[in-house]
Design an enzyme around this catalytic site. Structure first.
Site, mmCIF file in Angstrom:
data_model
loop_
_atom_site.group_PDB
_atom_site.id
_atom_site.type_symbol
_atom_site.label_atom_id
_atom_site.label_comp_id
_atom_site.label_asym_id
_atom_site.label_seq_id
_atom_site.Cartn_x
_atom_site.Cartn_y
_atom_site.Cartn_z
ATOM 1 N N CYS A 31 4.607 35.220 -17.022
ATOM 2 C CA CYS A 31 4.227 33.986 -16.973
ATOM 3 C C CYS A 31 2.837 34.471 -15.517
ATOM 4 O O CYS A 31 1.933 35.338 -16.641
ATOM 5 C CB CYS A 31 4.588 33.284 -15.865
ATOM 6 S SG CYS A 31 4.674 31.902 -14.425
ATOM 7 N N HIS A 87 9.739 30.914 -19.505
ATOM 8 C CA HIS A 87 10.364 32.660 -18.834
ATOM 9 C C HIS A 87 11.283 32.529 -19.462
ATOM 10 O O HIS A 87 12.773 31.620 -20.077
ATOM 11 C CB HIS A 87 10.993 32.120 -17.520
ATOM 12 C CG HIS A 87 9.837 31.824 -16.240
ATOM 13 N ND1 HIS A 87 9.758 33.115 -15.085
ATOM 14 C CD2 HIS A 87 8.853 31.131 -16.043
ATOM 15 C CE1 HIS A 87 8.748 32.771 -14.942
ATOM 16 N NE2 HIS A 87 7.947 31.826 -15.253
ATOM 17 N N GLU A 92 13.884 34.748 -19.548
ATOM 18 C CA GLU A 92 15.325 35.334 -18.715
ATOM 19 C C GLU A 92 16.282 34.416 -18.007
ATOM 20 O O GLU A 92 16.777 34.681 -17.861
ATOM 21 C CB GLU A 92 14.526 36.183 -17.206
ATOM 22 C CG GLU A 92 14.144 35.251 -15.464
ATOM 23 C CD GLU A 92 12.602 35.185 -16.461
ATOM 24 O OE1 GLU A 92 11.974 34.894 -15.531
ATOM 25 O OE2 GLU A 92 11.486 35.458 -17.271
#
Length: 192
Positions: A83, A171, A173
């Site tokens: 990001c 993202h 994660e």
């Protein structure tokens, strides 16, 4: 006592920094978090096997935006920007950053353009991923290639395999990203 090899995460104030660290550890690799303002001496002292640049709330175009020393990209280890981290990597390498025509927030269909080798190897051609951005990389910097995109974001992921520099606007994660965390793809094990 010898320090364990680790993936170093440079924190730009993103809400998911600790989650990134946790996901790396869940893949069986030690992770260590330092603030983005860490000196090169502090970074070298960690002996990272890879570096992750976290997300963050700022725009890289802000006068007081968090920045890092360009030497981070010359340590000879893979660097992954997530990001804000990807936008910063691109910006520091001369790429234009622009406001999105339409802000992407939440689950977004991402087209993986390069799944045969490198960072996205083995991923599906289309994947639901979590996005959270108002700014984006307009085109990859010199030496980088766009390896994923969305209908709104021309550079959802980028790679410079020669320098082992990678970025993802999504993202990986968070659990909302379908193929975001795969233990076989962590930085220490990827063919990058």
């Amino acid at each position: 006592m010898e320090k364990p090899q680790c993936v170093l995460i440079l924190d730009f104030g993103g809400q998911y920094t600790q989650l990134i660290a946790r996901r790396v550890r869940e893949c069986g690799v030690y992770s260590y978090v330092l603030p983005y303002s860490a000196s090169m001496a502090e970074i070298r002292e960690v002996h990272p096997m890879g570096i992750i640049l976290s997300g963050g709330p700022a725009s890289v175009l802000d006068a007081d935006a968090p920045k890092i020393d360009m030497a981070v990209f010359s340590l000879g280890v893979p660097v992954l920007g997530i990001c804000y981290g990807m936008q910063l990597m691109a910006y520091l390498h001369g790429a234009p950053i622009e406001k999105c025509a339409q802000r992407e927030y939440g689950r977004t269909s991402v087209t993986m353009d390069e799944t045969q080798t490198g960072l996205l190897k083995g991923l599906k051609a289309q994947s639901q991923c979590w996005m959270s951005h108002t700014w984006q990389v307009a085109r990859p910097p010199q030496g980088f290639t766009a390896i994923a995109h969305t209908s709104n974001c021309p550079v959802a992921a980028m790679a410079n395999p020669d320098k082992r520099l990678y970025g993802v606007q999504l993202h990986p994660e968070v659990t909302h990203t379908e193929e975001g965390v795969r233990p076989d793809r962590v930085l220490s094990k990827v063919e990058i």
